[in-house]
Scaffold this active site. Structure first.
Site, short mmCIF file in Angstrom:
data_model
loop_
_atom_site.label_atom_id
_atom_site.label_comp_id
_atom_site.label_asym_id
_atom_site.label_seq_id
_atom_site.Cartn_x
_atom_site.Cartn_y
_atom_site.Cartn_z
N LYS A 52 0.69 -1.36 0.25
CA LYS A 52 -0.06 0.05 -0.25
C LYS A 52 0.90 1.23 -0.06
CE LYS A 52 -3.95 -2.81 2.38
NZ LYS A 52 -4.38 -2.30 3.15
N GLN A 96 -4.79 -1.69 9.81
CA GLN A 96 -4.47 -2.87 8.93
C GLN A 96 -4.94 -4.29 9.91
OE1 GLN A 96 -3.72 -3.83 5.94
NE2 GLN A 96 -3.83 -6.13 6.02
N ASP A 119 -10.54 2.75 4.72
CA ASP A 119 -11.11 1.72 4.90
C ASP A 119 -12.42 1.47 4.81
OD1 ASP A 119 -9.19 -0.01 4.24
OD2 ASP A 119 -9.29 -0.48 6.23
N1 GUN Z 1 -7.17 -7.00 6.51
C1 GUN Z 1 -7.56 -7.61 5.13
N2 GUN Z 1 -7.65 -6.75 4.15
C2 GUN Z 1 -7.63 -5.72 4.62
C3 GUN Z 1 -8.20 -4.40 4.31
O1 GUN Z 1 -8.54 -3.74 3.24
N3 GUN Z 1 -7.73 -3.10 5.18
C4 GUN Z 1 -7.32 -3.21 6.02
N4 GUN Z 1 -7.18 -2.62 7.47
N5 GUN Z 1 -6.62 -4.39 6.99
C5 GUN Z 1 -6.91 -5.66 6.55
#
Ligand code: GUN
Length: 294
Positions: A52, A96, A119
């Site tokens: 990311k 995350q 998110d």
């Molecule tokens: N863990 C698995 N997928 C995601 C996501 O799209 N965002 C976040 N913050 N954690 C994740």
């Protein structure tokens, strides 16, 4: 059969975002700034977060990675979130998941300012999404909508079967596919671990979207001819013959299901890259909304 090339489409989207950022720069405007908090050092989570951050650099965003130890307390994490909520230079941030067991995930997600919740996990954004209001849509479901749209795959009146009811993929996906508009207007069935006779249901699906994290769960016998198959699964399966010591496996038996499907996503290179691109898209939207409010 057509492979839904998430890698290519995500690169197209990133190029579009970069063009917008270049214009912002040319106009002397502030560029979008994404922050990501990671608690602990789970290998897969670290890889995702690093991807990311790298993607931010690629499109010209600013990025901040906040690393916290696996023994971080809930209070310490909440303090950090409060700081990011207040920090004017940050347009959006993510925490995350998963978080270590001493931390209550629901409480943490509620603490994120909904205007910076790129998110789309805060109940305010989830509620707005459910009510067809403008909101941040969780990146993975948003990426799947974008794939369906860019490949012009009809969804109106189709039967979409979603397998898995997780808060970040299956549940929002089931809502989005039933909303009015395109992609949407589907008749949606949401299935999960207690669903009986799942094959009977999946074999009637025009579109199957699976996010369960069980490699090869969806077999060719479970889908009908010409079904559209979207595979969200990405599990590390140990394999000593590879340099990394593992291979990535989707939830679909790709080799056999791809012979029957009309469209199918590969793993890797399908939904995964789309998730990253749509997180960037949400961050760009967050910046634009903040600019409008000032
Ligand atoms: N863990 C698995 N997928 C995601 C996501 O799209 N965002 C976040 N913050 N954690 C994740």
């Amino acid at each position: 059969m057509t492979i839904l090339d998430g890698k290519k489409i995500s690169n197209d989207i990133k190029a579009e975002i970069k063009a917008e950022v270049d214009e912002m720069k040319a106009n002397g405007e502030k560029v979008p700034h994404l922050a990501a908090i990671i608690v602990g050092n789970d290998g897969a989570s670290m890889t995702y977060v690093n991807t990311k951050v790298k993607a931010c650099e690629k499109v010209g965003f600013e990025s901040t990675l906040v690393r916290m130890s696996s023994t971080t307390s809930e209070v310490e994490l909440m303090d950090k979130i409060e700081k990011l909520n207040k920090e004017d230079s940050i347009d959006g941030f993510i925490v995350q998941l998963p978080l270590p067991p001493q931390i209550d995930t629901q409480k943490v997600l509620l603490a994120v300012d909904p205007d910076k919740d790129v998110d789309g996990f805060h109940p305010t954004n989830f509620g707005k999404m459910s009510l067809d209001m403008t909101s941040f849509i969780p990146a993975t479901p948003f990426g799947i909508l974008e794939l369906l749209e860019r490949y012009n795959i009809p969804t109106k009146g189709k039967h979409t079967v979603v397998i898995g009811r997780s808060h970040i993929v299956g549940r929002p996906m089931s809502i989005l596919m039933g909303r009015s508009g395109f992609p949407g207007n589907s008749t949606v069935t949401l299935t999960h671990e207690y669903t009986k006779n799942i094959t009977q249901i999946t074999s009637q699906a025009d579109i199957v979207i699976i996010a369960v994290g069980i490699p090869d769960f969806l077999k060719a016998e479970m889908i009908k001819d010409d079904a559209v198959v979207i595979d969200v699964g990405i599990t590390r399966v140990p394999d000593e013959s590879t340099k990394k010591g593992y291979v990535l496996k989707g939830d679909v038996d790709f080799e056999n299901a791809s012979k029957k499907a009309s469209y199918i996503t590969p793993v890797p290179g399908g939904v995964g890259p789309m998730t990253i691109a749509m997180l960037l898209k949400n961050t760009l939207l967050a910046r634009e909304q903040r600019r409008e409010r000032k």
